[in-house]
Enzyme design. Structure first.
Site, PDB file in Angstrom:
ATOM      1  CB  SER A  16      25.470  44.651 -22.689  1.00  0.00           C
ATOM      2  OG  SER A  16      26.305  43.536 -22.438  1.00  0.00           O
ATOM      3  CD  GLU A  27      32.546  48.143 -21.695  1.00  0.00           C
ATOM      4  OE1 GLU A  27      31.821  47.328 -21.091  1.00  0.00           O
ATOM      5  OE2 GLU A  27      32.072  49.124 -22.314  1.00  0.00           O
TER       6      GLU A  27
END
Ligand SMILES: *[C@@H]1O[C@H](CO)[C@@H](O)[C@H](O)[C@H]1NC(C)=O
Ligand SMILES: *[C@@H]1O[C@H](CO)[C@@H](O)[C@H](O)[C@H]1NC(C)=O
Ligand SMILES: *[C@@H]1O[C@H](CO)[C@@H](O)[C@H](O)[C@H]1NC(C)=O
Ligand SMILES: *[C@@H]1O[C@H](CO)[C@@H](O)[C@H](O)[C@H]1NC(C)=O
Ligand SMILES: *[C@@H]1O[C@H](CO)[C@@H](O)[C@H](O)[C@H]1NC(C)=O
Ligand SMILES: *[C@@H]1O[C@H](CO)[C@@H](O)[C@H](O)[C@H]1NC(C)=O
Length: 550
Positions: A203, A325
């Site tokens: 991330s 996601e």
């Protein structure tokens, strides 16, 4: 008699202290660690909370980190986790600004094993390397690597900027560079090979990895790069100065003159800074208010411009996405018809905040294209919330990963995957989504959500071994393992090859071609080649004009 017993206990204590507490000699002094165990009872050494930089407090707040160089006497206590950097979430007693630490995990102090350095995620404002909450090393320590996890400054404390020499920004990234230098200079004492370092981030940590692959400051400090579900190779809109001034305003500090702003904000308790910034997160979507600066030091250009020109560390890259996601993020609007209606009618006004891209002025045109594509000209409603979620995923994570693959593959092998496996673990095990971060549960023991973790009896352990195998083999050789007869073909100049990770693995063509085509069209890489030659021309003309007058 009494004396003898005491002495005996003392003696036993000393012996067991030696057995239990490995000690490593480093140039600055001795470091004492502990022994931990993997799920399969393999013992490994843990050295946690080793400071690599001085506490960035007082006058050192909002400045580049200063390395620890003062030797110590006796043993440095690295037997427990260090402080987490100030953020929303953890209890206050485990946080401090004095948080610039690394943790080292190793099975053999006398070896020279490949090193994985983990950079945690959390939108540049949360997260940490804590060994129980977030980055439990037990799974990776089944493999033949040395693992390092690090902390860096977050939030305004890590990324505030006045865009002047007083506070250029990027402090959190400079912390990471310093930690990588610590690894280069010290990891040999822990059984690691400083010539074989893989940086690995998830991330915001993946975005950081791509920044280091681009940055001239990080060159030579690593040899392979893994960016999972995060890449800064995008055209996202960044305005750290805006948030800096807003923070100054909301803490009653001067807003514009750098020296006045900084001397005031340096006196504000970190608790207040964290609290004020938290107020700006209003709709429950992910965001990256704090991000990198093109400061002429860590970065001279945007990352996509480095990648487009091949001007980056030419190391093998492993990167990819989870299938869904941030799709789940739009579900927060399910029972908020008023919000949905307002967003539908005014998407161009929300677009910069929600999608973190600058849609231009007026924004209507590009936003219309986005609406046409994702909503097929329908009104936004509960029925097409998942499409809104896809737009959030693409703007925040997916398109940056795609652009990284697309640009880097012309220069280096890029191992691209999509994670499609739905196991029994994750932050939201009940929703039908293979969302952001679900793959991390097969790499780290993540305690902070309090949910299920994997043990060797579980079906999920098979996936865990595959993920650990991918990371450790890539760290050892620069190439991922083969899976039976399946070879993971890298993306190269001609092909974008993608590995789909599920119960069975398969190679196929790239994911989401139409979605990424849209973002490529809306937000092409800005061509600085032409811009800098225009600058050069202007300078040359100016010099010529000056010459005429002098
Ligand atoms: C560590 O390695 C050195 C040099 O290779 C060797 O002499 C020494 O015996 C080893 N120590 C242990 C504990 O294996
Ligand atoms: C350390 O890594 C380098 C680069 O991969 C390799 O050439 C070297 O042999 C390794 N050293 C040891 C002692 O394994
Ligand atoms: C590559 O990047 C470096 C550092 O940012 C910069 O100084 C150099 O001009 C760039 N080279 C090219 C060919 O763009
Ligand atoms: C959506 O509207 C635009 C402009 O009105 C039109 O060109 C396009 O064909 C429409 N798309 C769909 C999928 O209906
Ligand atoms: C690129 O990948 C394709 C598919 O895996 C392969 O057939 C081709 O030979 C590769 N090209 C190069 C230049 O390596
Ligand atoms: C992944 O595998 C499972 C079980 O075989 C299957 O149900 C699912 O559809 C697969 N997912 C994708 C995206 O192919």
């Amino acid at each position: 008699m009494m004396f003898k017993i005491t002495l005996g206990i003392l003696f036993l204590g000393l012996v067991s202290a030696q057995l239990n507490n490995p000690i490593v000699k480093t140039p600055l002094g001795k470091i004492r660690g502990t022994i931990l165990k993997t799920e399969k009872d393999r013992e490994f050494y843990a050295f946690r909370g080793i400071k690599y930089a001085e506490a960035p407090i007082g006058d050192k707040r909002f400045k580049a980190p200063i390395a620890v160089t003062k030797p110590w006497n006796g043993e440095y206590d690295a037997t427990k986790d260090g402080y987490m950097c100030p953020q929303v979430g953890p209890s206050e007693d485990i946080m401090s600004e004095d948080c610039l630490i690394v943790n080292v995990y190793t099975t053999n102090l006398n070896a020279s094993k490949p090193v994985i350095v983990y950079i945690h995620g959390g939108s540049d404002k949360d997260g940490g390397s804590h060994s129980v909450r977030e980055a439990g090393p037990e799974y990776l320590m089944e493999s033949e690597i040395v693992l390092v996890s690090l902390n860096y400054r977050l939030n305004a404390l890590g990324f505030l900027t006045t865009r002047t020499a007083e506070a250029p920004g990027n402090f959190g990234f400079l912390d990471q560079v310093m930690a990588l230098k610590w690894v280069r200079d010290n990891i040999g004492h822990f059984g690691g090979n400083s010539s074989s370092v893989t940086i690995f981030g998830f991330s915001a940590g993946g975005m950081a990895v791509t920044l280091h692959v681009a940055s001239p400051l990080s060159r030579g400090l690593f040899h392979r790069a893994i960016a999972m579900s995060g890449s800064a190779v995008n055209e996202q809109a960044i305005d750290n100065l805006h948030w800096t001034r807003k923070l100054a305003h909301e803490t009653s500090c001067p807003m514009f003159n750098p020296e006045d702003l900084l001397s005031c904000l340096r006196k504000v308790p970190w608790q207040t800074i964290v609290e004020v910034c938290k107020r700006w997160d209003l709709y429950g979507f992910a965001d990256m208010k704090w991000n990198y600066e093109v400061d002429g030091h860590f970065l001279d250009f945007r990352p996509s411009q480095y990648f487009a020109r091949g001007n980056f560390s030419h190391v093998p890259i492993l990167t990819g996405l989870s299938r869904d996601e941030f799709n789940f993020m739009s579900l927060g609007l399910e029972n908020k018809p008023g919000h949905l209606n307002d967003i539908d009618m005014n998407l161009e006004k929300y677009s910069r905040e929600f999608f973190m891209h600058d849609f231009g002025d007026p924004a209507e045109k590009k936003v219309e294209q986005l609406k046409t594509f994702y909503f097929k000209n329908q009104t936004m409603s509960k029925a097409n919330l998942d499409r809104f979620g896809e737009a959030l995923s693409d703007s925040f994570i997916n398109h940056g990963v795609h652009r990284l693959v697309d640009l880097a593959r012309k220069f280096v092998p890029v191992y691209y995957y999509r994670f499609d496996y739905k196991g029994s673990v994750g932050e939201f095990p009940s929703i039908d989504s293979i969302g952001h971060g679900v793959d991390q549960f097969y790499i780290f023991k993540i305690g902070k959500f309090g949910g299920k973790l994997i043990n060797p009896q579980d079906k999920d352990w098979v996936m865990l071994e595959k993920m650990v195998g991918i990371l450790s083999t890539f760290a050892q050789t620069g190439v991922p393992p083969e899976f039976g007869s399946l070879k993971w073909q890298p993306s190269n100049k001609t092909n974008i090859n993608t590995l789909y990770i599920n119960e069975t693995f398969k190679m196929d063509s790239r994911p989401y071609p139409e979605r990424f085509q849209l973002w490529d069209t809306l937000f092409p890489v800005e061509n600085i080649g032409s811009r800098s030659s225009i600058c050069l021309t202007i300078i040359l003309i100016a010099v010529a004009v000056l010459n005429v007058f002098i």
